[in-house]
Design a protein around this motif. Structure first.
Motif, PDB file in Angstrom:
ATOM      1  N   ALA A  60       0.822  -1.210   0.000  1.00 16.87           N
ATOM      2  CA  ALA A  60       0.000   0.000   0.000  1.00 16.87           C
ATOM      3  C   ALA A  60       0.854   1.257   0.000  1.00 16.87           C
ATOM      4  N   THR A  61       1.954   1.235   0.752  1.00 19.46           N
ATOM      5  CA  THR A  61       2.846   2.392   0.845  1.00 19.46           C
ATOM      6  C   THR A  61       3.509   2.681  -0.500  1.00 19.46           C
ATOM      7  N   ALA A  62       3.975   1.639  -1.164  1.00 20.06           N
ATOM      8  CA  ALA A  62       4.604   1.810  -2.474  1.00 20.06           C
ATOM      9  C   ALA A  62       3.606   2.375  -3.480  1.00 20.06           C
ATOM     10  N   LEU A  63       2.412   1.820  -3.513  1.00 16.64           N
ATOM     11  CA  LEU A  63       1.413   2.275  -4.481  1.00 16.64           C
ATOM     12  C   LEU A  63       1.045   3.736  -4.255  1.00 16.64           C
ATOM     13  N   ALA A  64       0.902   4.136  -2.994  1.00 16.05           N
ATOM     14  CA  ALA A  64       0.589   5.531  -2.697  1.00 16.05           C
ATOM     15  C   ALA A  64       1.705   6.451  -3.176  1.00 16.05           C
ATOM     16  N   LEU A  65       2.948   6.034  -2.973  1.00 20.14           N
ATOM     17  CA  LEU A  65       4.101   6.813  -3.421  1.00 20.14           C
ATOM     18  C   LEU A  65       4.123   6.930  -4.944  1.00 20.14           C
ATOM     19  N   TRP A  66       3.602   5.918  -5.620  1.00 23.13           N
ATOM     20  CA  TRP A  66       3.600   5.888  -7.089  1.00 23.13           C
ATOM     21  C   TRP A  66       2.310   6.444  -7.672  1.00 23.13           C
ATOM     22  N   ASP A  67       1.529   7.148  -6.850  1.00 23.64           N
ATOM     23  CA  ASP A  67       0.309   7.851  -7.288  1.00 23.64           C
ATOM     24  C   ASP A  67      -0.809   6.924  -7.752  1.00 23.64           C
ATOM     25  N   VAL A  68      -0.855   5.720  -7.207  1.00 21.58           N
ATOM     26  CA  VAL A  68      -1.991   4.836  -7.398  1.00 21.58           C
ATOM     27  C   VAL A  68      -2.908   5.021  -6.188  1.00 21.58           C
ATOM     28  N   PRO A  69      -4.218   5.218  -6.368  1.00 22.64           N
ATOM     29  CA  PRO A  69      -5.123   5.377  -5.224  1.00 22.64           C
ATOM     30  C   PRO A  69      -5.038   4.159  -4.306  1.00 22.64           C
ATOM     31  N   SER A  70      -4.446   4.345  -3.142  1.00 17.14           N
ATOM     32  CA  SER A  70      -4.103   3.220  -2.281  1.00 17.14           C
ATOM     33  C   SER A  70      -4.847   3.294  -0.954  1.00 17.14           C
ATOM     34  N   SER A  71      -5.522   2.207  -0.628  1.00 22.10           N
ATOM     35  CA  SER A  71      -6.271   2.106   0.617  1.00 22.10           C
ATOM     36  C   SER A  71      -5.761   0.910   1.408  1.00 22.10           C
ATOM     37  N   TYR A  72      -5.862   0.998   2.729  1.00 17.90           N
ATOM     38  CA  TYR A  72      -5.313  -0.070   3.578  1.00 17.90           C
ATOM     39  C   TYR A  72      -6.317  -0.452   4.654  1.00 17.90           C
ATOM     40  N   LEU A  73      -6.504  -1.764   4.824  1.00 16.05           N
ATOM     41  CA  LEU A  73      -7.435  -2.302   5.814  1.00 16.05           C
ATOM     42  C   LEU A  73      -6.693  -3.224   6.761  1.00 16.05           C
ATOM     43  N   SER A  74      -6.716  -2.869   8.044  1.00 22.98           N
ATOM     44  CA  SER A  74      -6.176  -3.724   9.090  1.00 22.98           C
ATOM     45  C   SER A  74      -7.037  -3.522  10.329  1.00 22.98           C
ATOM     46  N   ALA A  75      -6.595  -4.040  11.454  1.00 22.95           N
ATOM     47  CA  ALA A  75      -7.287  -3.839  12.725  1.00 22.95           C
ATOM     48  C   ALA A  75      -6.254  -3.458  13.769  1.00 22.95           C
ATOM     49  N   ILE A  76      -6.481  -2.351  14.456  1.00 22.00           N
ATOM     50  CA  ILE A  76      -5.553  -1.862  15.469  1.00 22.00           C
ATOM     51  C   ILE A  76      -6.326  -1.317  16.662  1.00 22.00           C
ATOM     52  N   PRO A  77      -5.736  -1.349  17.853  1.00 16.94           N
ATOM     53  CA  PRO A  77      -6.433  -0.845  19.046  1.00 16.94           C
ATOM     54  C   PRO A  77      -6.521   0.673  19.047  1.00 16.94           C
ATOM     55  N   GLN A  78      -7.516   1.164  19.761  1.00 17.53           N
ATOM     56  CA  GLN A  78      -7.710   2.611  19.864  1.00 17.53           C
ATOM     57  C   GLN A  78      -6.840   3.137  21.004  1.00 17.53           C
ATOM     58  N   ASN A  79      -5.643   3.604  20.655  1.00 12.90           N
ATOM     59  CA  ASN A  79      -4.778   4.218  21.655  1.00 12.90           C
ATOM     60  C   ASN A  79      -3.885   5.241  20.963  1.00 12.90           C
ATOM     61  N   ALA A  80      -3.137   5.988  21.749  1.00 11.57           N
ATOM     62  CA  ALA A  80      -2.352   7.092  21.208  1.00 11.57           C
ATOM     63  C   ALA A  80      -1.285   6.619  20.217  1.00 11.57           C
ATOM     64  N   ILE A  81      -0.672   5.476  20.489  1.00  6.37           N
ATOM     65  CA  ILE A  81       0.364   4.948  19.600  1.00  6.37           C
ATOM     66  C   ILE A  81      -0.223   4.655  18.223  1.00  6.37           C
ATOM     67  N   CYS A  82      -1.343   3.946  18.192  1.00  3.25           N
ATOM     68  CA  CYS A  82      -1.952   3.569  16.922  1.00  3.25           C
ATOM     69  C   CYS A  82      -2.565   4.767  16.203  1.00  3.25           C
ATOM     70  N   GLU A  83      -3.073   5.723  16.967  1.00  7.21           N
ATOM     71  CA  GLU A  83      -3.578   6.940  16.334  1.00  7.21           C
ATOM     72  C   GLU A  83      -2.443   7.694  15.649  1.00  7.21           C
TER      73      GLU A  83
END
Length: 341
Positions: A41-64
């Motif tokens: 996803a990071t590479a595609l965004a850098l290369w101007d491809v519309p890039s979206s990412y789906l994961s699951a992370i906890p709601q805390n300051a680090i993840c925000e």
């Protein structure tokens, strides 16, 4: 192609102690935000491809903070699932490979590992998505995640979304009583592009592999490997009716610190081989395969020819070997310059 590329997988922190530099006394512990699918996803965004990412992370300051970091890199995180108890971590001593025994996983009971069928509203998440990407690292986590991956690819195909699969094999993750050959074939049947290598395909999809490739670890000619790649690719396509492309990477140690690297792409009943790259010394193997996958997506998304797509993807992957982070930092122009060189 128009629409977003959605990459689905576990967001991880990679912590890299430098064993040779006595990281404990120096109070230094470098880390990188990554995960195979996030690297894509990071590479595609850098290369101007519309890039979206789906994961699951906890709601805390680090993840925000991580979420803000991704958004600053033009990655759409609107599909992110917030909840659960913890973020997955893995430790990889500097210079080691992911397949090396030195990797240590600390990702049990992570937010992502807690997902199951019904956790994600796929109709909502897949809106405006034209390409769905994931890797075999996801089904390796648990039966629940494997079932979720099957649900995802079925939904994607129902919506006419192109699906790509990276056959990443991580032996330390397959611990829930199922072998890859029991889990991956039903999922692969919904994939339009399957990338890996001849050994991963044999390990995970049960493709035929000549005896010489089972007993020796090196010493093959490029012609022998291309012939096996051709036969493996044809077998995958014959077993998976929606599969249009099969890609293989070949990365071998060269001398003490170097790499020999080339790839193949099977398209329309023909095998295409890339330029062969050789380096006497590299910096970091992590993420090179992800960069190759991103290059394939970039090329096909941008309507490049199969030959152009393979050359770009191979150059991008080779270039990543000289970048000390999980994802590439090279632009399209940077990669094209390396192709010319």
């Amino acid at each position: 192609m128009q629409g977003k590329v959605l990459s689905f997988g576990e967001l991880l922190l990679r912590i890299c102690p430098d064993i040779e530099e006595n990281w404990i006394e120096h109070h230094q512990l470098p880390f990188y935000v990554g995960g195979a699918e996030l690297n894509v996803a990071t590479a595609l965004a850098l290369w101007d491809v519309p890039s979206s990412y789906l994961s699951a992370i906890p709601q805390n300051a680090i993840c925000e903070g991580i979420d803000c970091y991704l958004k600053r890199r033009n990655i759409d995180t609107s599909a992110m699932q917030w909840g659960g108890e913890r973020l997955g971590i893995y430790y990889l001593p500097k210079g080691k490979d992911l397949k090396n025994a030195g990797v240590i996983y600390d990702r049990a009971n992570s937010s992502f590992a807690s997902l199951k069928v019904g956790s994600i509203d796929w109709d909502k998440v897949l809106k405006d998505v034209k390409w769905f990407h994931f890797s075999a690292i996801c089904p390796a986590i648990s039966q629940d995640i494997a079932d979720l991956c099957l649900e995802a690819v079925q939904k994607a195909q129902e919506k006419g979304i192109f699906v790509s699969l990276d056959l990443n094999y991580r032996s330390k993750l397959w611990k829930y009583g199922k072998t890859p050959k029991e889990v991956m074939p039903p999922i692969a049947k919904y994939c339009n592009l399957i990338m890996g290598n001849i050994w991963a395909a044999h390990q995970m999809l049960g493709t035929t592999l000549d005896e010489q490739f089972l007993t020796n670890s090196s010493g093959y000619s490029e012609e022998e490997l291309q012939d096996q790649a051709d036969r493996t690719s044809r077998e995958i396509i014959a077993s998976n009716p929606v599969c249009q492309y099969v890609a293989n990477t070949f990365r071998f140690d060269h001398h003490t610190k170097g790499i020999k690297y080339y790839t193949t792409l099977f398209d329309q009943d023909r095998l295409i081989k890339s330029t062969t790259y050789i380096a006497e010394e590299i910096l970091d193997k992590v993420g090179s395969g992800d960069c190759f996958m991103a290059g394939l997506i970039y090329g096909l998304y941008s309507n490049l020819s199969p030959e152009e797509t393979l050359e770009f993807a191979t150059s991008a992957a080779f270039d990543k070997l000289f970048i000390a982070s999980d994802a590439t930092t090279s632009t399209v122009d940077d990669i094209k310059k390396r192709m010319i060189a």
